[in-house]
Design an enzyme around this catalytic site. Structure first.
Site, PDB file in Angstrom:
ATOM      1  N   CYS A 131      18.085 -34.191   6.860  1.00  0.00           N
ATOM      2  CA  CYS A 131      17.475 -33.039   6.193  1.00  0.00           C
ATOM      3  C   CYS A 131      16.932 -33.406   4.803  1.00  0.00           C
ATOM      4  O   CYS A 131      16.272 -32.596   4.161  1.00  0.00           O
ATOM      5  CB  CYS A 131      18.478 -31.914   6.063  1.00  0.00           C
ATOM      6  N   CYS A 190      23.126 -18.749   7.954  1.00  0.00           N
ATOM      7  CA  CYS A 190      22.477 -19.959   8.483  1.00  0.00           C
ATOM      8  C   CYS A 190      20.967 -19.902   8.299  1.00  0.00           C
ATOM      9  O   CYS A 190      20.347 -18.853   8.462  1.00  0.00           O
ATOM     10  CB  CYS A 190      22.752 -20.090   9.977  1.00  0.00           C
ATOM     11  N   ILE A 193      15.652 -22.182  12.534  1.00  0.00           N
ATOM     12  CA  ILE A 193      15.118 -23.433  13.086  1.00  0.00           C
ATOM     13  C   ILE A 193      13.598 -23.324  12.979  1.00  0.00           C
ATOM     14  O   ILE A 193      12.981 -22.516  13.666  1.00  0.00           O
ATOM     15  CB  ILE A 193      15.583 -23.619  14.543  1.00  0.00           C
ATOM     16  N   LYS A 233      17.260 -21.060   3.546  1.00  0.00           N
ATOM     17  CA  LYS A 233      17.842 -19.918   4.232  1.00  0.00           C
ATOM     18  C   LYS A 233      16.782 -18.953   4.775  1.00  0.00           C
ATOM     19  O   LYS A 233      16.891 -18.473   5.901  1.00  0.00           O
ATOM     20  CB  LYS A 233      18.774 -19.188   3.241  1.00  0.00           C
ATOM     21  N   HIS A 277      13.700 -24.372   7.198  1.00  0.00           N
ATOM     22  CA  HIS A 277      14.210 -25.723   6.928  1.00  0.00           C
ATOM     23  C   HIS A 277      13.718 -26.710   7.982  1.00  0.00           C
ATOM     24  O   HIS A 277      14.487 -27.165   8.822  1.00  0.00           O
ATOM     25  CB  HIS A 277      15.747 -25.672   6.867  1.00  0.00           C
TER      26      HIS A 277
END
Ligand SMILES: [Zn+2]
Lengths: 385, 134
Positions: free
Chosen positions: A81, A205, A208, A329, A333
């Site tokens: 990441c 979380c 995606i 968030k 990401h």
């Protein structure tokens, strides 16, 4: 030698019907146009992508060709990441070494070409496969959930405090048209969402997301020659930690953040981080990650991260606005893109081009904090005018 | 518009020759770590080579007794490869003296809980550590 950023680009993040090279192209074109140069002026390209999910298994060359850089690089880098930051560093180093005058760092990730169980299984391999995923089905949210459990048990950090990170970052993303989720959420909605990996819930979380971002860097000499304004790279720090979760020092923080920030602060001459930056782009892949980052970067004492967000100190008008564009968030990401999307945000803010999300500039300095895996890689940059 | 890519299956053959004692140990109810004979560095999960002093002369030691949970999570969304599970599963990291061990907890545990470790295999035949609360 001083190195500056003269151009930045970033796509919208989300589920995007683009190939990896088409996606990279959008960010690269914006960055090159922003720099006001020809793409032919670029000496070397660095393609940062984790690309453990996309169909194009060796994507650096297809990306490079599509962006018109065939013959110039590419150097492919991967740091989970934190790949975008590793790409930025590689471009920076190519200039400092004297091998290039102008370099481009490209970060791109296609996350949505596979289904969610596959994506979870890929992310779950970000520790040490044989000893963790193979036996126990660990996942990326699961690893951060472990950190959350330790932080909650030791410091009494509350689920509501985790949710406050999400609420703040969604509020910022709502004003960012490039965000994956440009919408506000309520605290109640966040705390009442379903568990993904206890104690983390859905709204703890990041999504995606697909996305790309890019930065054009140049030497001070070249910047003067071109007569450009630049945002300068004032500090760079990097560190890493064990692959195996069982071999870590502690679970209440990320040592890679502590070490990387020390290195970057030293290089940039930062003594009191809380008073030195106008904004910080923090690695909030999960809400607990932003709380640990406040502490590990020295914005507050260890254990006080929950209180830090609760008191609004990381919000607009607080001590240090964090994740002004919505963070991982809510902005999204896409692994390879994230570190360079932070550079994009820092540059836009420092140039006062952030529109509704503009912070007040006093120090003319921004911090970026990009983590790979669960502190497996750590990168901190200080950018300034 | 999308088109479907050609299927590609990775099913790796993983060499565990140098740490075979660990995997055989699980089948006998034992959990092994390694200790470097040269510098004393302790490894769990075990490794056959010392990352600290570069020696490959290791003692295999059994990890026993009561452990204390240092971190846990309960996974609600299942990754590919774990579809056989019907209920959320609990993964914990517990400290047994000088060694930390990762395991599936038979019941929900929390940080600070005391546990004992045993070994068993799951429905797919993979041996592993299971924790039980004391
Ligand atoms: Zn040794």
């Amino acid at each position: 030698m001083r190195v500056g950023v003269i151009g930045v680009g970033c796509t919208k993040f989300g589920v995007l019907e683009r190939t990896i090279q088409e996606l990279a192209f959008e960010a690269v074109r914006e960055a090159v146009e922003d720099a006001g140069i020809s793409k032919n002026d670029i000496d070397i390209s660095v393609v940062g992508t984790s690309n453990t999910r996309g169909y194009e298994l060796m994507p650096a060359v297809p990306v490079n060709e599509y962006c018109g850089f065939a013959g110039k690089g590419p150097i492919r880098v991967e740091a989970a990441c934190a790949t975008g930051s590793a790409a930025f560093y590689t471009a920076y180093s190519s200039i400092v070494s004297g091998m290039a005058d102008i370099a481009i760092a490209i970060g791109v990730e296609k996350m949505t070409e596979v289904n969610t169980p596959t994506s979870l299984a890929v992310g779950g391999r970000s520790g040490s496969y044989l000893w963790e995923f193979h036996q126990y089905g660990t996942t990326f949210p699961g690893y951060y959930a472990m950190h959350a459990s330790a932080h909650m048990a030791e410091f009494g950090t509350k689920p509501e405090q985790l949710a406050m990170v999400a609420v703040k970052n969604h509020r910022n993303a709502a004003k960012n048209p490039k965000a994956h989720f440009p919408k506000e959420i309520t605290l109640e909605k966040a705390v009442s969402s379903r568990y993904v990996a206890y104690p983390l819930k859905l709204f703890d979380c990041c999504p995606i997301s697909d996305g790309a971002s890019a930065a054009v860097l140049a030497s001070e000499e070249k910047i003067k020659e071109l007569g450009k304004e630049a945002v300068w790279v004032e500090g760079i720090g990097f560190s890493s930690d064990t692959a195996n979760v069982a071999k870590r020092g502690s679970y209440t923080g990320l040592k890679a953040t502590v070490e990387a920030s020390r290195m970057a602060y030293k290089m940039a001459g930062i003594e009191d981080p809380l008073k030195s930056f106008d904004l910080a782009c923090l690695h909030d892949c999960f809400t607990i990650a932003e709380i640990m980052a406040y502490e590990d970067l020295g914005f507050c004492k260890k254990g006080e991260g929950g209180k830090f967000v609760e008191e609004g100190r990381s919000d607009f008008g607080g001590d240090i606005p964090c994740n002004t564009f919505g963070g991982l968030k809510a902005k999204g990401h896409p692994l390879g893109a994230t570190g360079l999307a932070m550079v994009y945000e820092a540059v836009k803010q420092l140039r006062e081009e952030a529109g509704e999300l503009q912070v007040e500039l006093k120090n003319y300095k921004a911090l970026t904090h990009n983590i790979g895996g669960t502190g497996h890689f750590g990168w901190v940059f200080v950018l300034g005018l | 518009m999308f088109i479907e890519g050609r299927e590609l299956v990775f099913k790796h053959n993983i060499p565990v020759t140098k740490v075979e004692k660990y995997w055989k140990g699980l089948e006998e109810g034992k959990i092994y770590g390694t200790v470097c004979k040269s510098c004393g560095a302790k490894y769990s999960p075990p490794q056959a080579d010392c990352s600290e002093c570069y020696s490959s002369d290791m003692d295999w030691v059994e990890i026993t007794g009561e452990g204390v949970v240092e971190a846990m999570m309960e996974q609600y969304t299942f990754p590919a490869g774990f579809e056989f599970l019907k209920e959320p599963y609990v993964v914990a990291v517990a400290r047994f003296g000088d060694f930390r061990v990762v395991g599936w907890a038979r019941e929900k545990v929390w940080v600070g809980d005391r546990v004992v470790a045993e070994t068993d295999k799951d429905e797919t035949g993979v041996w592993k550590v299971y924790f039980k609360k004391v």
